[in-house]
Motif scaffolding. Structure first.
Motif: not given
Length: 235
Positions: A55-63, A104-119
């Motif tokens: 339940n947070q957005t990180d400024a550093t790391g790779s979460s 739903n799309m969000g910005r938890t972990g290391r994220a600069n704004g809402n988006h979906l990281h898809y692998e």
């Protein structure tokens, strides 16, 4: 493996770069679902990993923050990261279908704004999702060409037209009817012959067992006529 883009509005904000950015980032549009647009499973499969309580957005790391990982066929896996807190709809062990709503799309972990990281993985190797993922009918793509480079569009194979039944040939039909009539007549004749032979056999069997008995004096003289199959018994 044919995967479906996991959002209905498709705009790539960061492309795949091996060992640098091992997936693609998908953005949003306020007119098409907004910054918390639904995320859908890219294919049929089984949920093998879930994180839902970040339940947070990180400024550093790779979460990844909140994420879902799905196992598909042929050794394929897909991963959906930075999901909105408390939006994950599936659990480990669930079976999902292609296009099923999962979060739903969000910005938890290391994220600069809402988006979906898809692998996309093949076994344990992260590969370029654009090679295996397609835009399906009904999905909307960005009007910005820099956000749609390399997109593949799914074109389902049309169902082949059924082979029409051949038109009946009147001449062939009449010939078949004639052959059927001849066979029926032949069978009727054979049945008649069989019945006649059975009657003849029965008559012969009866004649073989037929015996005439005459009570006469042994010194008397008689003239007796016998037919085929008849026997004269003298006591």
């Amino acid at each position: 493996m044919t995967l479906r883009y996991p959002v209905n509005y498709i705009a790539i904000t960061q492309y795949y770069k091996k060992n640098v950015h091992n997936g693609i980032d998908l953005g949003w549009n306020s007119a098409h679902g907004g910054n918390e647009q639904p995320i859908y499973s890219a294919g049929d499969g089984e949920v093998v990993a879930v994180k839902r309580d970040y339940n947070q957005t990180d400024a550093t790391g790779s979460s990844y923050g909140n994420y879902i990982k799905i196992k598909h066929t042929d050794g394929f896996y897909t991963l959906y990261a930075h999901l909105k807190y408390d939006s994950v709809q599936v659990n480990v062990g669930d079976n999902v279908t292609q296009g099923q709503y999962i979060a739903n799309m969000g910005r938890t972990g290391r994220a600069n704004g809402n988006h979906l990281h898809y692998e996309v993985f093949i076994q344990d190797e992260k590969v370029n999702p654009e090679i295996y993922t397609y835009v399906f009918e009904g999905q909307i793509t960005s009007s910005n060409p820099t956000a749609t480079e390399g997109l593949l569009y799914y074109k389902p194979t049309p169902n082949p037209e059924p082979t029409p039944e051949p038109e009946p040939n009147p001449t062939e039909i009449e010939e078949l009817k004639k052959q059927i009539k001849e066979l029926q007549d032949k069978i009727a004749l054979q049945n008649k012959e069989i019945t006649s032979l059975k009657e003849e056999l029965k008559e012969q069997e009866e004649n073989e067992n037929f015996v005439f008995e005459y009570n006469v004096e042994k010194t008397s003289l008689y003239e007796i006529q016998l037919y085929d199959g008849e026997k004269l018994l003298i006591k």
